[in-house]
Design a protein around this motif. Structure first.
Motif, PDB file in Angstrom:
ATOM      1  N   GLN A  62       0.852  -1.200   0.000  1.00 17.03           N
ATOM      2  CA  GLN A  62       0.000   0.000   0.000  1.00 17.03           C
ATOM      3  C   GLN A  62       0.890   1.254   0.000  1.00 17.03           C
ATOM      4  N   PRO A  63       1.712   1.420  -1.037  1.00 15.00           N
ATOM      5  CA  PRO A  63       2.679   2.531  -1.030  1.00 15.00           C
ATOM      6  C   PRO A  63       2.034   3.902  -0.942  1.00 15.00           C
ATOM      7  N   GLN A  64       0.809   4.030  -1.435  1.00 17.99           N
ATOM      8  CA  GLN A  64       0.147   5.328  -1.398  1.00 17.99           C
ATOM      9  C   GLN A  64      -0.142   5.765   0.038  1.00 17.99           C
ATOM     10  N   ILE A  65      -0.378   4.808   0.943  1.00 20.55           N
ATOM     11  CA  ILE A  65      -0.617   5.148   2.351  1.00 20.55           C
ATOM     12  C   ILE A  65       0.657   5.712   2.972  1.00 20.55           C
ATOM     13  N   ILE A  66       1.752   5.014   2.748  1.00 21.97           N
ATOM     14  CA  ILE A  66       3.025   5.438   3.354  1.00 21.97           C
ATOM     15  C   ILE A  66       3.484   6.756   2.751  1.00 21.97           C
ATOM     16  N   SER A  67       3.380   6.906   1.439  1.00 24.25           N
ATOM     17  CA  SER A  67       3.756   8.181   0.807  1.00 24.25           C
ATOM     18  C   SER A  67       2.920   9.327   1.348  1.00 24.25           C
ATOM     19  N   GLY A  68       1.638   9.072   1.551  1.00 23.45           N
ATOM     20  CA  GLY A  68       0.762  10.113   2.088  1.00 23.45           C
ATOM     21  C   GLY A  68       1.173  10.541   3.485  1.00 23.45           C
ATOM     22  N   ILE A  69       1.567   9.582   4.310  1.00 25.82           N
ATOM     23  CA  ILE A  69       2.016   9.910   5.669  1.00 25.82           C
ATOM     24  C   ILE A  69       3.312  10.713   5.618  1.00 25.82           C
ATOM     25  N   TYR A  70       4.247  10.267   4.778  1.00 26.49           N
ATOM     26  CA  TYR A  70       5.495  11.022   4.614  1.00 26.49           C
ATOM     27  C   TYR A  70       5.196  12.490   4.267  1.00 26.49           C
ATOM     28  N   LYS A  71       4.336  12.695   3.293  1.00 33.17           N
ATOM     29  CA  LYS A  71       4.057  14.059   2.824  1.00 33.17           C
ATOM     30  C   LYS A  71       3.355  14.894   3.890  1.00 33.17           C
ATOM     31  N   GLU A  72       2.499  14.261   4.690  1.00 32.04           N
ATOM     32  CA  GLU A  72       1.844  15.007   5.767  1.00 32.04           C
ATOM     33  C   GLU A  72       2.866  15.552   6.757  1.00 32.04           C
ATOM     34  N   TYR A  73       3.836  14.732   7.119  1.00 35.60           N
ATOM     35  CA  TYR A  73       4.862  15.210   8.049  1.00 35.60           C
ATOM     36  C   TYR A  73       5.704  16.322   7.426  1.00 35.60           C
ATOM     37  N   LEU A  74       5.953  16.218   6.125  1.00 42.37           N
ATOM     38  CA  LEU A  74       6.757  17.233   5.448  1.00 42.37           C
ATOM     39  C   LEU A  74       5.979  18.538   5.260  1.00 42.37           C
ATOM     40  N   GLU A  75       4.734  18.433   4.862  1.00 45.45           N
ATOM     41  CA  GLU A  75       3.963  19.622   4.494  1.00 45.45           C
ATOM     42  C   GLU A  75       3.194  20.217   5.673  1.00 45.45           C
ATOM     43  N   VAL A  76       2.556  19.377   6.469  1.00 49.07           N
ATOM     44  CA  VAL A  76       1.807  19.882   7.623  1.00 49.07           C
ATOM     45  C   VAL A  76       2.739  20.087   8.817  1.00 49.07           C
ATOM     46  N   GLY A  77       3.542  19.074   9.105  1.00 52.46           N
ATOM     47  CA  GLY A  77       4.449  19.177  10.252  1.00 52.46           C
ATOM     48  C   GLY A  77       5.622  20.102  10.001  1.00 52.46           C
ATOM     49  N   GLY A  78       6.034  20.217   8.742  1.00 57.40           N
ATOM     50  CA  GLY A  78       7.189  21.054   8.418  1.00 57.40           C
ATOM     51  C   GLY A  78       8.511  20.398   8.750  1.00 57.40           C
ATOM     52  N   SER A  79       8.554  19.056   8.715  1.00 58.36           N
ATOM     53  CA  SER A  79       9.768  18.319   9.076  1.00 58.36           C
ATOM     54  C   SER A  79      10.903  18.584   8.094  1.00 58.36           C
ATOM     55  N   ASN A  80      12.090  18.796   8.638  1.00 59.79           N
ATOM     56  CA  ASN A  80      13.291  18.898   7.800  1.00 59.79           C
ATOM     57  C   ASN A  80      13.742  17.531   7.316  1.00 59.79           C
ATOM     58  N   MET A  81      13.411  16.505   8.093  1.00 55.60           N
ATOM     59  CA  MET A  81      13.824  15.149   7.748  1.00 55.60           C
ATOM     60  C   MET A  81      12.780  14.170   8.256  1.00 55.60           C
ATOM     61  N   ILE A  82      12.617  13.076   7.538  1.00 55.30           N
ATOM     62  CA  ILE A  82      11.629  12.073   7.913  1.00 55.30           C
ATOM     63  C   ILE A  82      12.278  10.694   7.989  1.00 55.30           C
ATOM     64  N   ARG A 121      14.668  18.725   2.175  1.00 56.78           N
ATOM     65  CA  ARG A 121      14.206  17.681   3.094  1.00 56.78           C
ATOM     66  C   ARG A 121      15.081  16.436   2.917  1.00 56.78           C
ATOM     67  N   PHE A 122      15.323  15.745   4.022  1.00 56.38           N
ATOM     68  CA  PHE A 122      16.263  14.629   4.030  1.00 56.38           C
ATOM     69  C   PHE A 122      15.598  13.339   4.498  1.00 56.38           C
ATOM     70  N   VAL A 123      16.092  12.235   3.943  1.00 60.65           N
ATOM     71  CA  VAL A 123      15.587  10.908   4.286  1.00 60.65           C
ATOM     72  C   VAL A 123      16.496  10.284   5.338  1.00 60.65           C
ATOM     73  N   VAL A 124      15.894   9.900   6.452  1.00 60.60           N
ATOM     74  CA  VAL A 124      16.631   9.246   7.534  1.00 60.60           C
ATOM     75  C   VAL A 124      16.261   7.766   7.540  1.00 60.60           C
ATOM     76  N   GLY A 125      17.215   6.908   7.201  1.00 61.38           N
ATOM     77  CA  GLY A 125      16.973   5.469   7.195  1.00 61.38           C
ATOM     78  C   GLY A 125      16.842   4.945   8.614  1.00 61.38           C
ATOM     79  N   ALA A 126      15.638   4.491   8.976  1.00 60.63           N
ATOM     80  CA  ALA A 126      15.351   4.081  10.354  1.00 60.63           C
ATOM     81  C   ALA A 126      15.750   2.625  10.575  1.00 60.63           C
ATOM     82  N   ILE A 127      16.618   2.416  11.570  1.00 63.28           N
ATOM     83  CA  ILE A 127      17.120   1.086  11.929  1.00 63.28           C
ATOM     84  C   ILE A 127      16.649   0.781  13.343  1.00 63.28           C
ATOM     85  N   GLY A 128      15.661  -0.096  13.466  1.00 59.95           N
ATOM     86  CA  GLY A 128      15.069  -0.410  14.763  1.00 59.95           C
ATOM     87  C   GLY A 128      15.870  -1.429  15.546  1.00 59.95           C
ATOM     88  N   PRO A 129      15.403  -1.773  16.762  1.00 58.52           N
ATOM     89  CA  PRO A 129      16.207  -2.606  17.672  1.00 58.52           C
ATOM     90  C   PRO A 129      16.109  -4.106  17.432  1.00 58.52           C
TER      91      PRO A 129
END
Length: 758
Positions: free
Chosen positions: A444-464, A512-520
């Motif tokens: 469901q890539p459209q869901i994840i892309s939509g969330i990314y864009k919300e943080y960038l556009e609404v939240g104003g994130s420099n990096m996600i 805007r920058f992409v932060v590769g998230a590496i979990g535990p």
């Protein structure tokens, strides 16, 4: 020294019997008696040293009263100390390496230890043998230092030289000067080898007087007093409980010891033998109840440490965080973003077995796409490291918020059940996959892309952060999807890359920058899954490195600018992840900034594996992260004391992305955007942060409110750069250069009782 088979008969017997519980009691007693570090040595021909070292360390790290101090992993075989090192979540000292094995193997050993972030004891041996005289001690240590610092890049503050404490009072003339030779050599070595520590096995000095502890410890008191306070010796393997201060000695005993240690008279050995016979008689008297009790020490007064020229240099302002070891990082070489040319065999092997083909690996941009000056950024032209430094020193940068919360919110408004999670690609999968949020990047890539864009556009994130928290082979094994680890990371990063580029194009002054998230992962290297067996583990260090390496390849191939090892509740897992990052950067030759984020699980201010925030940082600082901070588990208001402590010691940039408070009875989070912003305000007012975001319960409106609050404040200033110091860690951190022992001496007591030879 008591956890050493060759130094403690009791410890040896327990290890031979496999009585690890009683052996732990010896270790605890060492800490109680004043040991800052526990020496662990299981060298014996009748014992499987490899297995014994691993089991002892694995159990020891589960004993808070033992593992709150750092360990010294001690063995004559390098594979034994490496085995112990891979189970040690803190930053230990490895004892030892030397030039005895030749320069090439010496450098190989040192490089491996540097990669693991361990401090190291370097013995004064070379290809010709052991250094006995003052000049030989200095020559071999200086040669070792030059190789380690100039060729291997080993941090000089993490080097501990052992110039060989040898036995005096043997009656042999050639041994009589061993004590004064060592003391003189210490000062010269400290002068010509800046920032190093000097150690030694102190019991060797008085071996000729074994059986009479008062004599032995009196000799040690004189020797250590002069070696520490006049020459700068600062570490020693000792029995801390038995140590005496110089002032504890009777006047006549002090004269006898000084004559012996400094070889002042020809009769020094004979005089001490006479006194030894007297003390043995006293021992017999005590057995009959005639002895006087030992004089109490009282409260020690800390004595000043010997200072050298480099100790007096004033701190200088920092212009950037500490740089990693690579030439690309040190020279700020821009990442070309042409991953198709990154062809190391290990990276190529991962790509070859990937479940996705015909992928784009290159993300370089035309050099003239945007203007050259900050705040513009062009991939392939500009250094991410330089840009982040400029960003973090000019404003409080904004990270994103919770991915899981946004997916849950989406599912409340739209259908997101098992069928949607599977999508077309996994419609016939053999097990349930609902809840595997990472796979939505594929199905469901459209869901994840939509969330990314919300943080960038609404939240104003420099990096996600990428939707890859669990995208490791280990975590995906729960869904029988470990073969898809590369694809999950690639797609999670690719979607973020596309979203960032789309939003950047609308306003190039705010790249805007992409932060590769590496979990535990869902397994821990430091915590036993079995209540019956504290030494049991369900994953090894090497397995963690392997799974993290594959994740990193996918994240970078997908277009990540930065790598973030996050939500660390077990520092050993984080060390494995950072080791994997280091290997990738070494193989690729790239400079990719690394962020590290720990998780303190409750108001104790400790990780799940027991470390304080300061100990966590000391354990991972060897990886030279560009930004370090805390996330998850707690709300911002609960993090305040721990962020304050961390901000006082962290040498790089600092971040926080807290939860939106603590979870309520239903598992939800109640803080509104305004509340969360207000709770974060204390971080901004005190100048503790360079980056802020949100974790569980936070949404784009939360991030927007935090951003607007942060705009009124300046970012944290990097601390001034002073002289380097050895910084160890167990469950708690220990700055060796600042230690004073229970006698008031600027001296590190290494407990000898967890040493089979001690």
């Amino acid at each position: 020294e008591r956890c050493n088979i060759s130094g403690s008969l009791k410890f040896k017997k327990l290890m031979m019997k496999g009585d690890y519980g009683a052996a732990m009691d010896i270790a605890k007693k060492q800490v109680e008696d004043g040991a800052h570090v526990i020496d662990i040595n299981v060298d014996d021909g009748m014992l499987d040293g490899l297995a014994a070292m691993q089991k002892f360390v694995k159990i020891a790290v589960t004993e808070p009263e033992v593992s709150k101090v750092p360990f010294m992993l001690d063995a004559s075989k390098f594979d034994i100390v490496m085995a112990g090192l891979k189970w040690c979540q803190g930053k230990p000292i490895v004892n030892s390496i030397s030039l005895k094995v030749g320069e090439e193997l010496f450098k190989e050993h040192a490089t491996l230890l540097r990669k693991h972030g361990a401090a190291v004891v370097v013995m004064a041996f070379d290809e010709e043998g052991q250094a006995a005289t003052e000049s030989e001690k200095v020559r071999i240590c200086k040669r070792s230092y030059d190789i380690l610092v100039n060729e291997v890049g080993f941090p000089p503050e993490d080097i501990v030289f052992d110039p060989n404490v040898l036995t005096i009072g043997t009656g042999m003339e050639e041994h009589a000067n061993y004590g004064v030779d060592f003391i003189n050599a210490v000062k010269t070595i400290k002068e010509v080898c800046p920032y190093v520590k000097i150690s030694g096995g102190i019991s060797n000095l008085s071996f000729g007087f074994r059986g009479v502890m008062k004599i032995r410890e009196s000799i040690h008191a004189v020797f250590l007093h002069h070696a520490i306070l006049e020459s700068g010796m600062d570490v020693g393997i000792v029995n801390a409980h038995e140590m005496l201060a110089l002032d504890d000695l009777q006047d006549d005993m002090r004269v006898l010891c000084e004559n012996l240690v400094f070889n002042k008279t020809d009769e020094a050995t004979d005089d001490m033998l006479t006194r030894t016979a007297y003390e043995r008689a006293c021992i017999d008297a005590r057995k009959k109840g005639l002895a006087l009790p030992r004089k109490p020490r009282g409260i020690p007064i800390n004595k000043p440490r010997v200072e050298f020229a480099y100790d007096k240099l004033p701190p200088v302002p920092a212009t950037e965080p500490p740089l990693p070891f690579s030439k690309a990082a040190k020279n700020h070489v821009p990442n070309p973003y042409v991953n198709s040319k990154v062809s190391h065999e290990k990276i190529a092997e991962i790509r070859a077995k990937a479940t996705i083909s015909d992928i784009n690996l290159d993300y370089t941009q035309p050099k003239d796409l945007y203007p050259e000056s900050f705040p513009h950024f062009v991939r392939g032209r500009d250094s991410v490291r330089e840009y982040i430094t400029s960003l973090f020193t000019s404003q409080i940068a904004i990270y994103d918020g919770a991915m899981g919360t946004m997916i849950q919110n989406y599912s409340k408004r739209n259908r997101l059940e098992e069928e949607e999670y599977r999508g077309e690609k996994f419609k016939d999968w053999n097990c349930n996959v609902k809840g595997n949020n990472d796979m939505l990047s594929i199905t469901q890539p459209q869901i994840i892309s939509g969330i990314y864009k919300e943080y960038l556009e609404v939240g104003g994130s420099n990096m996600i952060g990428t939707n890859t928290f669990s995208s490791t082979t280990i975590a995906m094994d729960d869904y029988d999807m470990k073969e898809y680890a590369y694809e999950l990371n690639y797609e999670g990063a690719r979607l973020a890359r596309e979203a960032c580029d789309e939003v950047t194009a609308k306003d190039p002054t705010k790249p805007r920058f992409v932060v590769g998230a590496i979990g535990p992962t869902n397994r821990t290297g430091s915590i036993s899954p079995s209540v019956e067996d504290p030494s049991a583990r369900n994953v090894t260090f090497d397995e963690l490195v392997e799974t993290y390496f594959e994740q990193i390849v996918g994240l970078v191939d997908g277009g990540s600018d930065i790598l973030m090892v996050e939500t660390i509740f077990d520092t050993l897992n984080a060390k494995a992840a950072l080791y994997a990052v280091g290997e990738y950067l070494e193989f690729s030759g790239l400079d990719i900034p690394v962020f590290v984020s720990g998780t303190l699980v409750d108001q104790s201010g400790r990780t799940l594996s027991g470390q304080t925030g300061e100990a966590f940082y000391a354990s991972i600082r060897h990886a030279k992260p560009m930004c370090v901070g805390l996330n998850c588990a707690l709300g911002a208001q609960h993090m305040v004391p721990f962020v304050e402590k961390l901000a006082k010691v962290v040498e790089c940039f600092m971040h926080v992305y807290s939860n939106a408070g603590l979870p309520n009875a239903m598992g939800g989070y109640d803080e509104t955007p305004e509340m969360m912003a207000e709770y974060n305000k204390v971080f901004f007012e005190n100048g503790w942060l360079n980056m802020v975001g949100g974790c569980c319960g936070s949404t784009p409106p939360h991030i927007k409110a935090i951003r607007e609050m942060s705009e009124n404040y300046s970012p944290r200033k990097l601390p001034d750069v002073g002289r380097p110091k050895m910084w160890l860690s167990g469950l708690e951190d220990l700055v060796v250069d600042d230690v004073h022992n229970h006698l008031g001496l600027p001296f590190l007591n290494v407990g000898e009782r967890c040493n089979i030879s001690g």
